[in-house]
Enzyme design. Structure first.
Site, PDB file in Angstrom:
ATOM      1  N   GLU A 100       0.830  -1.198   0.000  1.00 52.19           N
ATOM      2  CA  GLU A 100       0.000   0.000   0.000  1.00 52.19           C
ATOM      3  C   GLU A 100       0.867   1.251   0.000  1.00 52.19           C
ATOM      4  OE1 GLU A 100      -4.194  -1.399   1.952  1.00 52.19           O
ATOM      5  OE2 GLU A 100      -2.696  -0.623   3.347  1.00 52.19           O
ATOM      6  N   CYS A 143       3.661   8.623   1.040  1.00 50.93           N
ATOM      7  CA  CYS A 143       4.186   7.661   2.000  1.00 50.93           C
ATOM      8  C   CYS A 143       4.447   6.353   1.266  1.00 50.93           C
ATOM      9  CB  CYS A 143       3.195   7.468   3.143  1.00 50.93           C
ATOM     10  SG  CYS A 143       3.771   6.347   4.430  1.00 50.93           S
ATOM     11  N   CYS A 169       6.244  -6.760   7.404  1.00 51.19           N
ATOM     12  CA  CYS A 169       7.241  -6.181   8.304  1.00 51.19           C
ATOM     13  C   CYS A 169       7.658  -7.246   9.315  1.00 51.19           C
ATOM     14  CB  CYS A 169       6.663  -4.963   9.032  1.00 51.19           C
ATOM     15  SG  CYS A 169       7.883  -4.019   9.979  1.00 51.19           S
ATOM     16  N   CYS A 172       5.955  -4.335  15.984  1.00 49.51           N
ATOM     17  CA  CYS A 172       5.626  -3.288  16.952  1.00 49.51           C
ATOM     18  C   CYS A 172       4.173  -3.483  17.379  1.00 49.51           C
ATOM     19  CB  CYS A 172       5.831  -1.901  16.342  1.00 49.51           C
ATOM     20  SG  CYS A 172       7.547  -1.556  15.911  1.00 49.51           S
ATOM     21  N   CYS A 198       1.133  -1.374  15.956  1.00 49.12           N
ATOM     22  CA  CYS A 198       1.122  -1.116  14.511  1.00 49.12           C
ATOM     23  C   CYS A 198       0.423  -2.241  13.769  1.00 49.12           C
ATOM     24  CB  CYS A 198       2.560  -0.972  14.017  1.00 49.12           C
ATOM     25  SG  CYS A 198       2.700  -0.641  12.249  1.00 49.12           S
ATOM     26  N   CYS A 250      -1.175   6.595   9.866  1.00 48.86           N
ATOM     27  CA  CYS A 250       0.079   6.043  10.384  1.00 48.86           C
ATOM     28  C   CYS A 250      -0.199   4.787  11.203  1.00 48.86           C
ATOM     29  CB  CYS A 250       0.759   7.097  11.253  1.00 48.86           C
ATOM     30  SG  CYS A 250       2.343   6.569  11.914  1.00 48.86           S
TER      31      CYS A 250
END
Length: 411
Positions: free
Chosen positions: A124, A137, A144, A148, A151, A382
């Site tokens: 994305e 962005c 990933c 975290c 997230c 975010c």
């Protein structure tokens, strides 16, 4: 979008997308350095004396004119165009879905062809129009590995790194869609800056940890900032890392872009939980690397990103600890209201509480803007990115929308 906007499912605006493209095994010229492009042309029979001229032509067509079809290269001979079409591609990735938020934020779900024995992958990319600038962005990995805890992207396993071509093609596609290349027009009703470039800034803050894909990110950003091509100022390119300490100095020395640190906690025990890479590179090592960042000055400050989690990291003691931690570092602190996602156990700090936190930091001499949440209604804010290969089931999406409406006013 303000903290008091009501988000309803009716505000989701799926846009028409491109038709699926044939998965081409041909290598792309996008993302190659000039030397690599010259070598590729030489391998296909282009004479040595023509290499420099041909590379300059292609560089201009790809990065200045923004063409995605060799036949559009008007000053390249027909025979050369046929050779290029036979052996190479400059095609964009397939747009699986394009969504537009009520605040003008745009999110593209992009599909890339398989690499080797792999399978097609999806990432994305998000465009955020603001007064006087437009920020793109960009993702650096599919998924990933950092996990975290606050997230959404961290809940998707790492599939692979993106190539320099795949990183750059996000920028090229966005400029295509926004009418940011010569002789292009944006879709009717697109919200964009009134003047100047539509994509004036890029941030490596999408899916993945950029410094775990250093070489491809470096190549892509050096091409993006090349003065004879896309020509973005390095002052307008920001790379965000969760704290891959050994690569931080290299970023300043070899790429020279602005640095952002996903901090989120000022104590090792808490940061170990929120940002698990802290167990490998604790705060002291991270801050030592920041203090040694090449070119660091009041004019080239490091941005520290700090997500505001209710009852977790938002106390006055946390604010005091943040000031102590950053002592002596030219810095700006971006306070990020937590953006909820399906399945999360975290809540956003109350808005008044965030403002008090910001006031305390400001009074200590640090700029601490509160980042306005953008694109929450399309999961483009975010910490909310997650590719279509891991897409929410319909029931999960509806539950998320219901949660957002029920929680209206809490953040």
């Amino acid at each position: 979008m303000s903290a008091t906007d009501v988000i309803t499912p009716s505000r989701l605006k799926p846009m028409p997308v491109s038709q699926p493209v044939e998965l081409s095994p041909k290598p792309s010229l996008i993302g190659l350095t000039r030397e690599e492009m010259g070598a590729a042309l030489k391998e296909k029979g282009v004479a040595d004396k023509q290499i420099k001229m041909r590379v300059a032509q292609l560089w201009n067509w790809i990065y200045v004119r923004g063409v995605s079809d060799f036949d559009a290269m008007a000053n390249v001979s027909k025979d050369m165009r046929e050779m290029l079409k036979t052996h190479f591609t400059i095609a964009r990735p397939e747009i699986v879905e394009e969504q537009v938020s009520n605040d003008g934020t745009r999110k593209w779900l992009l599909r890339y062809p398989p690499r080797g024995a792999g399978r097609p992958v999806e990432v994305e990319t998000v465009y955020i129009p603001e007064e006087g600038r437009g920020t793109l962005c960009i993702s650096s990995q599919v998924g990933c590995s950092l996990t975290c805890s606050f997230c959404h992207t961290g809940t998707q396993r790492l599939v692979r790194n993106l190539t320099a071509e795949e990183i750059l093609s996000q920028l090229l596609l966005a400029r295509d869609r926004l009418g940011d290349f010569p002789d292009r027009e944006a879709p009717q009703g697109t919200i964009m800056p009134a003047e100047g470039r539509k994509v004036s800034n890029i941030v490596m803050m999408g899916m993945g940890e950029p410094l775990y894909n250093f070489d491809s990110v470096k190549t892509a950003l050096l091409i993006a900032s090349d003065g004879d091509g896309l020509s973005l100022s390095k002052r307008r390119i920001t790379l965000s890392t969760s704290g891959v300490v050994p690569e931080i100095y290299r970023t300043g020395e070899e790429i020279g872009v602005m640095l952002a640190i996903s901090l989120h906690a000022v104590r090792d025990d808490l940061r170990d939980m929120l940002v698990p890479i802290n167990k490998k590179y604790p705060l002291k090592e991270l801050m030592d690397a920041c203090r040694a960042y090449p070119g660091l000055s009041n004019a080239r400050r490091i941005t520290f990103e700090y997500v505001m989690l209710k009852g977790v990291n938002d106390s006055l003691e946390d604010a005091k600890g943040l000031i102590q931690l950053l002592k002596g570092v030219p810095a700006k602190i971006n306070l990020i209201p937590f953006n909820p996602w399906p399945g999360t156990n975290y809540q956003c700090s109350d808005w008044e509480h965030i403002e008090k936190f910001a006031d305390f930091i400001n009074s200590a001499g640090y700029a601490s803007p509160i980042r306005t949440p953008r694109g929450r209604d399309i999961l483009a804010a975010c910490g909310q990115l997650k590719s279509e290969s891991e897409r929410m089931r319909k029931t999960e999406r509806l539950a998320f929308e219901a949660m957002m409406i029920a929680n209206h006013g809490e953040d």
